[in-house]
Design a protein around this motif. Structure first.
Motif, mmCIF file in Angstrom:
data_model
loop_
_atom_site.group_PDB
_atom_site.id
_atom_site.type_symbol
_atom_site.label_atom_id
_atom_site.label_comp_id
_atom_site.label_asym_id
_atom_site.label_seq_id
_atom_site.Cartn_x
_atom_site.Cartn_y
_atom_site.Cartn_z
ATOM 1 N N ASP A 477 0.825 -1.211 0.000
ATOM 2 C CA ASP A 477 0.000 0.000 0.000
ATOM 3 C C ASP A 477 0.860 1.262 0.000
ATOM 4 O O ASP A 477 0.507 2.267 -0.623
ATOM 5 N N LYS A 478 1.980 1.210 0.709
ATOM 6 C CA LYS A 478 2.809 2.406 0.884
ATOM 7 C C LYS A 478 4.080 2.373 0.043
ATOM 8 O O LYS A 478 4.966 3.209 0.244
ATOM 9 N N ALA A 479 4.183 1.419 -0.878
ATOM 10 C CA ALA A 479 5.444 1.231 -1.602
ATOM 11 C C ALA A 479 5.829 2.458 -2.413
ATOM 12 O O ALA A 479 6.965 2.934 -2.341
ATOM 13 N N VAL A 480 4.908 2.983 -3.208
ATOM 14 C CA VAL A 480 5.226 4.160 -4.030
ATOM 15 C C VAL A 480 5.532 5.356 -3.136
ATOM 16 O O VAL A 480 6.491 6.103 -3.379
ATOM 17 N N GLN A 481 4.731 5.542 -2.097
ATOM 18 C CA GLN A 481 4.970 6.636 -1.155
ATOM 19 C C GLN A 481 6.348 6.522 -0.523
ATOM 20 O O GLN A 481 7.070 7.515 -0.371
ATOM 21 N N THR A 482 6.756 5.297 -0.171
ATOM 22 C CA THR A 482 8.050 5.089 0.464
ATOM 23 C C THR A 482 9.189 5.375 -0.504
ATOM 24 O O THR A 482 10.205 5.984 -0.128
ATOM 25 N N VAL A 483 9.024 4.973 -1.761
ATOM 26 C CA VAL A 483 10.058 5.257 -2.765
ATOM 27 C C VAL A 483 10.169 6.767 -2.981
ATOM 28 O O VAL A 483 11.272 7.317 -3.061
ATOM 29 N N GLN A 484 9.033 7.445 -3.071
ATOM 30 C CA GLN A 484 9.074 8.890 -3.286
ATOM 31 C C GLN A 484 9.643 9.640 -2.083
ATOM 32 O O GLN A 484 10.096 10.782 -2.206
ATOM 33 N N ALA A 485 9.642 8.991 -0.916
ATOM 34 C CA ALA A 485 10.195 9.628 0.286
ATOM 35 C C ALA A 485 11.715 9.507 0.365
ATOM 36 O O ALA A 485 12.325 10.055 1.292
ATOM 37 N N MET A 486 12.329 8.796 -0.567
ATOM 38 C CA MET A 486 13.790 8.710 -0.579
ATOM 39 C C MET A 486 14.388 10.118 -0.636
ATOM 40 O O MET A 486 13.888 10.986 -1.346
ATOM 41 N N PRO A 487 15.489 10.365 0.117
ATOM 42 C CA PRO A 487 16.073 11.711 0.126
ATOM 43 C C PRO A 487 16.543 12.137 -1.260
ATOM 44 O O PRO A 487 17.016 11.317 -2.059
#
Length: 1017
Positions: A477-487
């Motif tokens: 569910d949060k995979a894309v959000q987590t990738v976009q949160a990369m610094p």
């Protein structure tokens, strides 16, 4: 007669004639709750599942039962989570006044409440029930005991067993650090959760140890003296003999060394399949006391000698020859020679690479050429290459979610772009180091760029390891959000920012150790963005004892801030505030203004919004603004505006909140582009506050843009899109555009049905919102069917006494009232009111909405005195909770005015209705004015002034939503006829109203209008 109507909020729809409802987090998933209608007991008395204990715990299942009592699974309505309730029979508690069983329960609660550790089961509450049974509410762990975990077939490898016991040992060591001795540590008192975390429980035999200066946390309504009451009676002992140290069998008091023995005895059994000494009879116990000796591990075991030595040393019969602290045993068990060798090799390729490359970068400054810069893409082997991609794709698709394949493709595309950008920058840095102009650059810049890029590589590795470790629906569910949160990689190319940052230590050895630990700290950020709060907290617990002694304050501050953010995500706001304060001090010592500003911002959020201390937050806000300006970091500034906007919104300063949200949006668009999930979040915050300001057109535009970003980023079938559609539906509902709202709700419901299933609680709550829109459209039979289905799902999942069930009952009551089934509606409203009063108390604002609904249907039944009493009580509750000028007060005021009209008290009715209309006054005409205007029209008719009623009712008809317009048409028809104004139109309006009520199946209204028409034709 009044028509049913609803108000809606962004959190959840409120009920018809509803004034306010408590804001709630999403309820637990329906699949987490039992389905069978079996029975349980509280103390000695049997109760059905679904009963509410102590005013807040809904019984869900029986987890275990013994001679002293039982353990229940329950739902905590106050904290919105599932808990385990441990009960002791009242007969055990009452024996001899404050009985031994009760003392042990109190002792367990007090002991565990002292601890806040990822490997100790958390205690939330304790107290007594009506029948005298003592209870403690603790963390619910889905899993099995450590004994069951170890007894799986085939047998678990010894490394897995040692790893699990190391986790349990850390929890037990934390208890010792808090001054407590467990006294009954054994594999049955350790839980292995399905989340992979091991937790120590059952501190019922714990006693305060010798550690000075440790104060116990208070436990609700229980005596503080219980922990010091001796439990070892003359000539007896407590505990489990097979795991008890010889000195305990002789009656000596327990201490840390006896807990060390119990830990090692448990681990011995897990490793070798038998206890060190089978004490299964009195003679065996006596022999053990008389002839103490250390155990001899089996010669054919695969367990290595270094593990056996650690365990056997902890089982020495002489307590003086055992380790004096459990940490000594744990350090020996952690000292795996093979693991050290593998770690060294792995760190050479991952965590230590940051330190090594920092050194290489410094070395490169003295060399004119850097051969091999073009092959640096190999640095991503094992981080993001073909095998890793395949593993991540398989894990995401393995969840079986309808959008899993789409998510996997999006994740791969994003990470491909990130990896390509990393290689491009890495090559540029490599080539720049050998270029002639490199000598003109600050000597540390190249090294800092390389170190920055290597930190990003470590974070990328942590992310792909997390994504690829196996199917995880929550993570998907949060995979894309987590990738976009990369610094952002752009930071590593910003010379100004890099040179302004705190430099690494000058000492090469310290610098290398900092780089190594930095690589281990960075995964905390990945776990935070993925919502893996428990896992992140456990890792931070392990890392901080290594980071702090290093003495490099910026890294210490970073680790503390990430821990504080993880605690905030997990809902542990008090601990998060304390950790954020530590991060502020560490950042100040290290001169890291950005970290300091981020920690101050978190503290403002925790104090003002999360813990609702707005006055204190008001004093903090200027400090936060100052520190953020000193940091001069745009990302930090955006986060600060978001936190300050949430604070202002929480205290009703909506215009100020709007300003902060707009500033956060501008910054995020500048930093991240216009198609990023963080931008969508900023748009959602802004859209919701615009809606609350009544600026619905602007709110709609922001929310539709947020929806478009989410659809483009995560796909049109993702659950995030369903939530965005729901927010947009609320705007259309408040605009009175019910068909538009219905379309958004139906699309959102289709997404949740496919993704979560039709019986999931989120699906059920959204279905109820759709039902409420159908009520607005006057489609009461359809709404009745939807609300009956939602009610059945909620009762099955949460129990009949849950407050969400009361909302469903209220919505169903509205549908029944709309169909003319007033008595059936009254029963539902009374049931809903009883649940709210039992859950929240009679003075809670949520009770007011149920009183309004009940009063409305009592008026429909002609019971105007009873209706008046309910509306007056609802009005008092709302005035106390919201103040005398809140627009929501207009609803009970209007209904109160109508009852007073029917009771022949026109002057009082006029005052209430005038006040209701004044509270709904807007810069322009508003749908909320329709109800007070209709009430005033009815009052003028009752006074024999039909001509005065006509303009009021004409305006009400123009403003009224569809479902309320039917009643207004009939009342206006009566006023026009009696005023002798346009009687043909009066007959037309009445006929229209009759046909509408006939379509709804409202036979009573059809008959009333028919009689009126027949008398005038």
């Amino acid at each position: 007669m009044s028509e049913p109507k609803q108000e809606e909020s962004t959190a959840a729809p409120e009920e018809a004639r509803t004034v306010i409802s408590p804001q709630r987090d999403p309820a637990p998933a329906a699949s987490e709750f039992p389905e069978s209608p079996t029975a349980s007991w509280a103390g000695d008395a049997p109760i059905a599942l679904g009963r509410v204990l102590a005013g807040r715990y809904t019984v869900l299942d029986v987890l275990g039962e013994g001679g002293m009592g039982r353990v229940l699974a329950a739902y905590d309505a106050r904290l919105d989570r599932r808990v385990a309730l441990k009960l002791v029979h009242s007969r055990g508690a009452d024996r001899g006044g404050e009985g031994v069983a009760q003392i042990r329960m109190v002792r367990e609660a007090q002991s565990m409440a002292r601890l806040n550790h990822p490997h100790v089961v958390a205690v939330y509450d304790a107290g007594t029930l009506e029948d005298g049974a003592v209870f403690i509410a603790m963390e619910y762990v889905q899993g099995q005991t450590l004994r069951q975990w170890c007894q799986q077939t085939p047998p678990r490898p010894w490394r897995e067993v040692v790893k699990a016991y190391l986790a349990a040992g850390r929890g037990l060591a934390a208890a010792h650090g808090a001054g407590l001795v467990h006294r009954d540590f054994k594999p049955d008192n350790v839980l292995a959760g399905e989340d992979g975390r091991v937790r120590v429980t059952d501190f019922g035999l714990a006693r305060a140890g010798s550690t000075p200066g440790v104060a116990a946390q208070p436990v609700t309504a229980l005596p503080t003296s219980a922990l010091q009451t001796p439990l070892t009676l003359p000539g007896s002992f407590l505990g489990t003999p097979a795991y008890m140290a010889p000195e305990l069998l002789q009656g000596q008091p327990a201490n840390v060394r006896s807990d060390v023995y119990a830990f090692c005895a448990s681990l011995y059994e897990a490793l070798y399949g038998r206890v060190p000494f089978p004490l299964d009879s009195l003679s065996a116990i006596l022999q053990r006391v008389q002839e103490p000796k250390p155990p001899v591990p089996p010669a054919d075991s695969q367990v290595p000698a270094w593990v056996s030595r650690a365990v056997v040393q902890g089982l020495h019969p002489d307590p003086a020859q055992r380790p004096g602290a459990l940490e000594q045993v744990l350090r020996q068990l952690e000292s795996d020679p093979e693991e050290r060798r593998r770690t060294w090799l792995r760190m050479g390729g991952l965590a230590a690479s940051v330190a090594l490359l920092a050194g290489l970068a410094v070395w490169a400054l003295g060399h004119s050429q850097r051969p091999g810069c073009e092959s640096l893409e190999r640095r991503l082997e094992g981080v993001w290459d073909t095998p890793v991609k395949a593993r991540v794709t398989q894990a995401l698709k393995g969840t079986g979610l309808p959008y899993a394949e789409d998510t996997a493709q999006r994740v791969e595309r994003l990470l491909d772009g990130y990896a390509q950008a990393w290689v491009k920058q890495r090559v540029e840095v490599c080539q720049a180091a050998g270029a002639p102009q490199a000598a003109q650059q600050p000597q540390s810049l190249v090294a800092r760029r390389e170190a920055c890029l290597e930190r990003r590589r470590s974070q990328l590795y942590a992310l792909t390891e997390l994504l690829g470790r196996g199917p995880d629906p929550e993570l998907t569910d949060k995979a894309v959000q987590t990738v976009q949160a990369m610094p952002r990689l752009e930071y590593c190319a910003d010379a100004t920012a890099l040179l302004a940052a705190v430099p690494p230590p000058e000492d090469p050895q310290v610098r290398a150790r900092v780089a190594e630990l930095q690589a281990q700290v960075e995964p905390l950020a990945v776990l935070l963005s993925a919502g893996k709060y428990t896992e992140g907290l456990a890792l931070s617990e392990q890392l901080l004892p290594w980071v702090e002694p290093l003495g490099y304050a910026p890294l210490h501050a970073r680790a503390l801030l990430l821990r504080a953010q993880l605690q905030e995500g997990a809902g542990d706001y008090k601990s998060s505030e304390a950790t954020a304060w530590q991060a502020i001090h560490a950042a100040a010592r290290g001169g890291d203004t950005v970290l300091a500003a981020q920690a101050w911002t978190l503290r403002l959020l925790l104090v003002g919004t999360r813990q609702a201390r707005p006055k204190e937050a008001e004093l903090l806000e200027p400090m936060v603004e100052t520190v953020v300006e000193l940091a001069n970091d745009e990302s930090t500034r955006a986060g600060s505006h978001q936190a300050r906007g949430q604070l202002q919104e929480s205290v009703g300063q909506l215009a100020e909140a709007k300003d902060h949200y707009e500033r956060a949006l501008v910054i995020r668009e500048k930093l991240l582009g216009t198609n990023h999930l963080q931008v969508a979040l900023a748009l959602t915050d802004l859209g919701n506050v615009l809606r609350r300001l009544g600026q619905h057109a602007d709110a709609r535009a922001r929310l539709e843009r947020a929806l478009a970003i989410q659809q483009d980023t995560v796909g049109s079938t993702h659950v995030t899109v369903a939530h965005a559609l729901t927010s947009l539906g609320i705007v259309f509902k408040e605009l009175g555009q019910y068909e538009q709202a219905q379309a958004r709700y139906e699309r959102a419901l289709s997404i949740l049905d496919n993704a979560l299933g039709p019986e999931h609680l989120q699906t059920a709550n959204l279905r109820r919102q759709l039902g409420n829109v159908l009520l607005d459209l006057g489609r009461f039979e359809e709404a009745q069917a939807i609300h009956e289905r939602s009610l059945a799902t909620l009762e099955k999942a949460l129990g009949a006494g849950h407050p969400d069930v009361s909302k469903a009952l209220s919505s169903l009551g509205i549908a029944l009232a709309g169909l003319g089934r007033y008595e059936d509606a009254r029963l539902r409203f009374e049931h809903a009111l009883a649940i709210q009063e039992k859950t929240f108390g009679p003075e809670h604002p949520g009770v007011a909405s149920m009183l309004v609904n009940l009063g409305g249907v009592l008026a429909d039944l002609g019971k105007h005195e009873e209706a008046k009493a309910r509306q007056e009580r609802a009005l008092a509750l709302l005035e106390k909770g919201l103040g005398p000028q809140h627009p929501m007060l207009s609803i009970p005021l209007t209904l109160l005015g109508r009852s007073l009209t029917q009771l022949g008290r026109p002057e009082e009715a006029q005052r209430q209705l005038d006040r209701a209309l004044a509270l709904q006054e807007q810069p322009q005409d508003h749908a909320g004015q329709a109800e007070p205007l209709t009430g005033l029209g009815l009052l003028q008719l009752a006074r024999g002034r039909p001509a005065a009623a006509v303009p009021l009712l004409e305006q009400a008809l123009r403003l009224a939503p569809e479902q309320a317009g039917t009643e207004v048409r009939f009342v206006l028809a009566q006023a026009l006829w009696e005023a002798k104004q346009d009687r043909p139109r009066a007959l037309e309006l009445a006929t229209h109203a009759r046909e509408e009520w006939r379509r709804r199946g409202h036979t009573a209204k059809v008959a009333e209008v028919s009689r009126w028409l027949e008398a005038r034709r």
